[in-house]
Design a protein around this motif. Structure first.
Motif, PDB file in Angstrom:
ATOM      1  N   ALA A   1       0.608  -1.120  -0.121  1.00  0.00           N
ATOM      2  CA  ALA A   1       0.033  -0.076  -0.046  1.00  0.00           C
ATOM      3  C   ALA A   1       0.859   1.103   0.127  1.00  0.00           C
ATOM      4  O   ALA A   1       2.004   1.321   0.738  1.00  0.00           O
ATOM      5  CB  ALA A   1      -0.949  -0.052   1.163  1.00  0.00           C
ATOM      6  N   ILE A   2       0.505   2.251  -0.531  1.00  0.00           N
ATOM      7  CA  ILE A   2       1.176   3.683  -0.881  1.00  0.00           C
ATOM      8  C   ILE A   2       0.296   4.722  -0.849  1.00  0.00           C
ATOM      9  O   ILE A   2      -0.788   4.664  -1.609  1.00  0.00           O
ATOM     10  CB  ILE A   2       2.061   4.051  -2.173  1.00  0.00           C
ATOM     11  N   ALA A   3       0.324   5.430   0.228  1.00  0.00           N
ATOM     12  CA  ALA A   3      -0.461   6.605   0.370  1.00  0.00           C
ATOM     13  C   ALA A   3       0.460   7.898   0.509  1.00  0.00           C
ATOM     14  O   ALA A   3       1.277   8.139   0.968  1.00  0.00           O
ATOM     15  CB  ALA A   3      -1.321   6.486   1.689  1.00  0.00           C
TER      16      ALA A   3
ATOM     17  N   VAL B   1      -1.555  -2.787  -3.892  1.00  0.00           N
ATOM     18  CA  VAL B   1      -1.338  -4.120  -4.931  1.00  0.00           C
ATOM     19  C   VAL B   1      -1.000  -5.429  -4.282  1.00  0.00           C
ATOM     20  O   VAL B   1      -0.196  -5.326  -3.300  1.00  0.00           O
ATOM     21  CB  VAL B   1       0.015  -3.581  -5.696  1.00  0.00           C
ATOM     22  N   PHE B   2      -1.704  -6.308  -4.493  1.00  0.00           N
ATOM     23  CA  PHE B   2      -1.251  -7.916  -4.122  1.00  0.00           C
ATOM     24  C   PHE B   2      -0.537  -8.197  -5.341  1.00  0.00           C
ATOM     25  O   PHE B   2      -0.957  -8.290  -6.321  1.00  0.00           O
ATOM     26  CB  PHE B   2      -2.781  -8.516  -4.089  1.00  0.00           C
ATOM     27  N   GLN B   3       0.306  -9.041  -4.683  1.00  0.00           N
ATOM     28  CA  GLN B   3       1.502  -9.752  -5.714  1.00  0.00           C
ATOM     29  C   GLN B   3       1.597 -11.194  -5.175  1.00  0.00           C
ATOM     30  O   GLN B   3       1.903 -11.534  -4.076  1.00  0.00           O
ATOM     31  CB  GLN B   3       2.599  -9.001  -5.694  1.00  0.00           C
ATOM     32  N   HIS B   4       1.405 -12.083  -6.243  1.00  0.00           N
ATOM     33  CA  HIS B   4       1.852 -13.573  -5.945  1.00  0.00           C
ATOM     34  C   HIS B   4       2.837 -14.156  -6.710  1.00  0.00           C
ATOM     35  O   HIS B   4       2.860 -13.876  -8.054  1.00  0.00           O
ATOM     36  CB  HIS B   4       0.710 -14.536  -6.125  1.00  0.00           C
ATOM     37  N   ARG B   5       3.955 -14.775  -6.449  1.00  0.00           N
ATOM     38  CA  ARG B   5       4.943 -15.026  -7.236  1.00  0.00           C
ATOM     39  C   ARG B   5       4.991 -16.861  -7.386  1.00  0.00           C
ATOM     40  O   ARG B   5       4.610 -17.494  -6.271  1.00  0.00           O
ATOM     41  CB  ARG B   5       6.420 -14.910  -6.730  1.00  0.00           C
TER      42      ARG B   5
ATOM     43  N   PHE C   1       2.158 -12.763 -10.469  1.00  0.00           N
ATOM     44  CA  PHE C   1       0.687 -12.193 -11.078  1.00  0.00           C
ATOM     45  C   PHE C   1       0.459 -10.944  -9.863  1.00  0.00           C
ATOM     46  O   PHE C   1       0.551 -11.109  -8.714  1.00  0.00           O
ATOM     47  CB  PHE C   1      -0.233 -13.269 -10.728  1.00  0.00           C
ATOM     48  N   SER C   2      -0.173 -10.011 -10.446  1.00  0.00           N
ATOM     49  CA  SER C   2      -0.194  -8.733  -9.598  1.00  0.00           C
ATOM     50  C   SER C   2      -1.789  -8.251  -9.827  1.00  0.00           C
ATOM     51  O   SER C   2      -2.304  -8.314 -11.055  1.00  0.00           O
ATOM     52  CB  SER C   2       0.618  -7.550  -9.628  1.00  0.00           C
TER      53      SER C   2
END
Length: 343
Positions: A275-277, A303-307, A314-315
């Protein structure tokens, strides 16, 4: 764009390096700011550096030239149509203990590395008839004596005087701001992995008003890392910045402020949530020749990311930008899959 770089060691202490980039573009903008096709414009960027590092000295000199028509689409060039020469002279001193006798032994600090520094820089315009800019006009000069030392926990402390000259616009006066610049950075411990602060104070240039005024800027940054239950890890990075310059009446002519929070939640070795705010604000008081302004914006990114493997991921994410002045919000949802194929 076409370019090449080179590096040539000259003995055990000297290094010569540089690069040359050539550009050609037919992309331009019309009177309304819309992109349109134009006759091809060509430009170049030349950068070269000589560096010498020995037990007693760490010196360097750079020369840079960017033509007015250089197409800097790579985003790493902030200004074109100039030539700039820079010299860094750093006298390296033996490790020693730095202390203030009036404060006693507790204030002593072991400096593993210590340098006395001098930075010299001059930037001038190149001839640009299309923008009515003549060659040789000084944009900025810098004369900055200072120091830097390193201590335990990757701690660095520096300071220098800014005895500079700056021009806000072509044909305008060459101002002489005087500033004191101080900073430090450190890796304090395992959970507070990074801490830094930079302060600039003194006579600063208000570009829009084309005058000097007393002001300051402060930038703070901290990075934290902490374990959580269920085997999760949290990385948190916080940045805060503010700058201002006062007008002849003693008021703050303008204020710029920004804040950014970056949080990364590591759910597993393969899964993470980022998360970026961001918050920005620019305020300016009304004056005889300047209109008042109050511009604010916020930016949120999730952003959710799976390697799946070393080069496969996958993002899934959301980006939301709000202009608080007009109350206009832009929201974007995206999904991205990437992988590297090796035959």
């Amino acid at each position: 764009m076409l370019g090449s770089d080179f590096a040539a060691p000259l003995g055990g202490t000297d290094l010569l390096r540089g690069h040359l980039l050539l550009s050609s573009t037919s992309a331009g903008f019309d009177a309304n700011g819309d992109m349109t096709r134009i006759s091809a414009e060509r430009g170049h960027k030349l950068w070269s550096e000589w560096r010498r590092r020995s037990e007693d000295w760490n010196n360097s000199a750079q020369y840079e030239q960017l033509s007015p028509r250089f197409a800097n689409d790579n985003g790493f060039v902030s200004q074109t149509g100039l030539r700039r020469a820079t010299v860094h002279l750093n006298r390296r001193l033996p490790a020693q203990t730095l202390a203030l006798p009036a404060l006693g032994d507790w204030a002593a600090l072991e400096a593993d590395e210590l340098e006395l520094q001098l930075r010299l820089m001059q930037s001038q315009t190149l001839d640009d008839p299309q923008q009515a800019v003549k060659s040789g006009e000084v944009i900025e000069r810098q004369l900055q004596p200072g120091f830097w030392f390193a201590a335990a926990r990757n701690t660095g402390v520096w300071g220098h005087l800014g005895l500079d000259q700056q021009r806000a616009r072509s044909g305008g006066p060459l101002h002489q701001p005087r500033t004191l610049n101080l900073g430090f950075e450190s890796n304090p411990n395992a959970w507070l992995t990074f801490l830094s602060a930079e302060l600039s104070w003194g006579q600063r240039l208000d570009v829009e008003a084309d005058r000097l005024g007393r002001g300051a800027s402060l930038l703070l940054q901290a990075k934290l890392r902490s374990p959580l239950p269920w085997g999760w890890w949290l990385e948190l990075e916080q940045q805060l910045g503010q700058s201002h310059v006062r007008n002849p009446l003693g008021q703050r002519s303008y204020i710029e402020a920004n804040a950014q929070t970056l949080a990364v939640l590591h759910l597993s070795a393969r899964d993470s949530l980022r998360a970026i705010a961001q918050q920005t604000r620019y305020q300016r008081v009304a004056e005889a020749s300047l209109a008042a302004a109050d511009e604010r914006s916020s930016h949120l990114s999730l952003v959710f990311q799976h390697r799946f493997g070393l080069s496969r991921l996958f993002s899934l994410g959301l980006v939301s930008v709000l202009d608080k002045t007009s109350q206009q919000r832009d929201t974007e949802l995206f999904a991205k899959a990437s992988f590297a194929y090796q035959p």
